[in-house]
Design a protein around this motif. Structure first.
Motif, PDB file in Angstrom:
ATOM      1  N   LEU A 271       2.339   4.531   8.991  1.00 44.74           N
ATOM      2  CA  LEU A 271       3.559   4.023   9.598  1.00 44.74           C
ATOM      3  C   LEU A 271       3.549   4.445  11.055  1.00 44.74           C
ATOM      4  N   ARG A 272       3.570   3.473  11.955  1.00 43.89           N
ATOM      5  CA  ARG A 272       3.474   3.785  13.382  1.00 43.89           C
ATOM      6  C   ARG A 272       4.843   3.728  14.058  1.00 43.89           C
ATOM      7  N   ALA A 273       5.146   4.770  14.780  1.00 44.94           N
ATOM      8  CA  ALA A 273       6.277   4.857  15.705  1.00 44.94           C
ATOM      9  C   ALA A 273       7.651   4.560  15.101  1.00 44.94           C
ATOM     10  N   PRO A 274       7.947   5.088  13.914  1.00 42.62           N
ATOM     11  CA  PRO A 274       9.297   4.864  13.394  1.00 42.62           C
ATOM     12  C   PRO A 274      10.316   5.611  14.249  1.00 42.62           C
ATOM     13  N   GLY A 275      11.453   4.977  14.462  1.00 42.77           N
ATOM     14  CA  GLY A 275      12.521   5.606  15.232  1.00 42.77           C
ATOM     15  C   GLY A 275      13.186   6.722  14.437  1.00 42.77           C
ATOM     16  N   ALA A 276      14.109   7.414  15.092  1.00 42.49           N
ATOM     17  CA  ALA A 276      14.779   8.558  14.473  1.00 42.49           C
ATOM     18  C   ALA A 276      15.520   8.176  13.200  1.00 42.49           C
ATOM     19  N   ARG A 277      16.183   7.043  13.209  1.00 41.86           N
ATOM     20  CA  ARG A 277      16.934   6.608  12.022  1.00 41.86           C
ATOM     21  C   ARG A 277      16.000   6.317  10.845  1.00 41.86           C
ATOM     22  N   VAL A 278      14.873   5.679  11.125  1.00 45.50           N
ATOM     23  CA  VAL A 278      13.896   5.388  10.072  1.00 45.50           C
ATOM     24  C   VAL A 278      13.288   6.683   9.557  1.00 45.50           C
ATOM     25  N   ARG A 279      12.953   7.591  10.457  1.00 47.64           N
ATOM     26  CA  ARG A 279      12.406   8.895  10.039  1.00 47.64           C
ATOM     27  C   ARG A 279      13.396   9.650   9.159  1.00 47.64           C
ATOM     28  N   ARG A 280      14.662   9.559   9.517  1.00 47.43           N
ATOM     29  CA  ARG A 280      15.696  10.234   8.733  1.00 47.43           C
ATOM     30  C   ARG A 280      15.735   9.672   7.303  1.00 47.43           C
ATOM     31  N   MET A 281      15.634   8.362   7.174  1.00 47.80           N
ATOM     32  CA  MET A 281      15.616   7.746   5.841  1.00 47.80           C
ATOM     33  C   MET A 281      14.374   8.163   5.047  1.00 47.80           C
ATOM     34  N   LEU A 282      13.238   8.235   5.711  1.00 44.62           N
ATOM     35  CA  LEU A 282      12.013   8.682   5.036  1.00 44.62           C
ATOM     36  C   LEU A 282      12.184  10.116   4.541  1.00 44.62           C
ATOM     37  N   GLY A 283      12.830  10.951   5.355  1.00 44.41           N
ATOM     38  CA  GLY A 283      13.087  12.333   4.962  1.00 44.41           C
ATOM     39  C   GLY A 283      14.064  12.435   3.806  1.00 44.41           C
TER      40      GLY A 283
ATOM     41  N   HIS B  58       6.443  13.238   3.733  1.00 41.04           N
ATOM     42  CA  HIS B  58       5.189  13.991   3.619  1.00 41.04           C
ATOM     43  C   HIS B  58       4.170  13.263   2.754  1.00 41.04           C
ATOM     44  N   VAL B  59       4.588  12.155   2.160  1.00 36.31           N
ATOM     45  CA  VAL B  59       3.695  11.341   1.337  1.00 36.31           C
ATOM     46  C   VAL B  59       3.065  10.246   2.184  1.00 36.31           C
ATOM     47  N   LEU B  60       3.891   9.587   2.970  1.00 32.72           N
ATOM     48  CA  LEU B  60       3.424   8.504   3.823  1.00 32.72           C
ATOM     49  C   LEU B  60       2.978   9.064   5.167  1.00 32.72           C
ATOM     50  N   GLU B  61       1.847   8.582   5.650  1.00 30.51           N
ATOM     51  CA  GLU B  61       1.324   9.026   6.941  1.00 30.51           C
ATOM     52  C   GLU B  61       2.134   8.385   8.057  1.00 30.51           C
ATOM     53  N   VAL B  62       2.611   9.210   8.997  1.00 29.92           N
ATOM     54  CA  VAL B  62       3.402   8.723  10.113  1.00 29.92           C
ATOM     55  C   VAL B  62       2.659   9.057  11.407  1.00 29.92           C
ATOM     56  N   GLU B  63       2.570   8.067  12.271  1.00 27.78           N
ATOM     57  CA  GLU B  63       1.867   8.216  13.557  1.00 27.78           C
ATOM     58  C   GLU B  63       2.860   7.985  14.683  1.00 27.78           C
ATOM     59  N   GLU B  64       2.776   8.813  15.696  1.00 26.01           N
ATOM     60  CA  GLU B  64       3.650   8.659  16.863  1.00 26.01           C
ATOM     61  C   GLU B  64       3.266   7.407  17.647  1.00 26.01           C
ATOM     62  N   ALA B  65       4.166   6.965  18.507  1.00 29.48           N
ATOM     63  CA  ALA B  65       3.904   5.796  19.361  1.00 29.48           C
ATOM     64  C   ALA B  65       2.729   6.085  20.274  1.00 29.48           C
ATOM     65  N   ARG B  66       1.986   5.063  20.554  1.00 30.39           N
ATOM     66  CA  ARG B  66       0.837   5.183  21.485  1.00 30.39           C
ATOM     67  C   ARG B  66       1.226   4.754  22.853  1.00 30.39           C
TER      68      ARG B  66
ATOM     69  N   ARG C 257      -7.632   0.571   6.845  1.00 32.38           N
ATOM     70  CA  ARG C 257      -6.366   1.181   7.254  1.00 32.38           C
ATOM     71  C   ARG C 257      -5.367   0.078   7.571  1.00 32.38           C
ATOM     72  N   LEU C 258      -4.208   0.160   6.962  1.00 31.28           N
ATOM     73  CA  LEU C 258      -3.121  -0.773   7.250  1.00 31.28           C
ATOM     74  C   LEU C 258      -2.062  -0.014   8.030  1.00 31.28           C
ATOM     75  N   ILE C 259      -1.771  -0.494   9.219  1.00 35.57           N
ATOM     76  CA  ILE C 259      -0.747   0.111  10.063  1.00 35.57           C
ATOM     77  C   ILE C 259       0.500  -0.762   9.989  1.00 35.57           C
ATOM     78  N   VAL C 260       1.616  -0.148   9.663  1.00 36.97           N
ATOM     79  CA  VAL C 260       2.899  -0.840   9.700  1.00 36.97           C
ATOM     80  C   VAL C 260       3.638  -0.278  10.906  1.00 36.97           C
ATOM     81  N   ASP C 261       3.721  -1.088  11.956  1.00 34.95           N
ATOM     82  CA  ASP C 261       4.350  -0.676  13.211  1.00 34.95           C
ATOM     83  C   ASP C 261       5.859  -0.868  13.077  1.00 34.95           C
ATOM     84  N   LEU C 262       6.585   0.221  13.109  1.00 40.10           N
ATOM     85  CA  LEU C 262       8.029   0.208  12.899  1.00 40.10           C
ATOM     86  C   LEU C 262       8.836   0.446  14.168  1.00 40.10           C
ATOM     87  N   ARG C 263       8.193   0.427  15.317  1.00 37.43           N
ATOM     88  CA  ARG C 263       8.904   0.760  16.567  1.00 37.43           C
ATOM     89  C   ARG C 263      10.073  -0.186  16.854  1.00 37.43           C
ATOM     90  N   HIS C 264      10.013  -1.435  16.360  1.00 34.41           N
ATOM     91  CA  HIS C 264      11.085  -2.402  16.602  1.00 34.41           C
ATOM     92  C   HIS C 264      12.013  -2.563  15.402  1.00 34.41           C
TER      93      HIS C 264
END
Length: 101
Positions: free
Chosen positions: A75-87, A93-101, A40-47
């Motif tokens: 993809l871990r913890a993307p902010g609202a702007r990043v989520r909007r771009m993914l949408g 719905h293709v890329l797995e997104v995980e909420e912040a821990r 599993r490769l996690i790309v942490d996008l919180r920053h």
């Protein structure tokens, strides 16, 4: 790549916008992480305040490569702007997104 994994999990923490001139540098880091054969490769996008279309293409390429290796991208913890771009790119719905821990 074979189905055997060298490590269970690898995390890449993106510390800036994943857009424009930074995409090539991060693509290189992600490829290095994939070469380590994690399950599993996690790309942490919180920053990461934003991403662009080129970054989404890179993430999709990494996703496909990992799927072929019987691994997964999260993809871990993307902010609202990043989520909007993914949408907008219709990959939320293709890329797995995980909420912040």
């Amino acid at each position: 790549m074979s189905g055997e994994h060298a490590t269970q999990e690898t995390t890449v923490v993106v510390t800036e916008a994943l857009a424009g001139a930074t995409v090539d540098r991060w693509q290189s880091r992600l490829r290095d992480a994939v070469a380590g054969r994690p399950a599993r490769l996690i790309v942490d996008l919180r920053h990461s305040p934003r991403i662009d279309a080129a970054a989404i293409v890179v993430l999709l390429q990494v996703h496909r490569e990992l799927i072929r290796a019987d691994a997964r991208l999260t993809l871990r913890a993307p902010g609202a702007r990043v989520r909007r771009m993914l949408g907008l790119a219709r990959v939320d719905h293709v890329l797995e997104v995980e909420e912040a821990r």
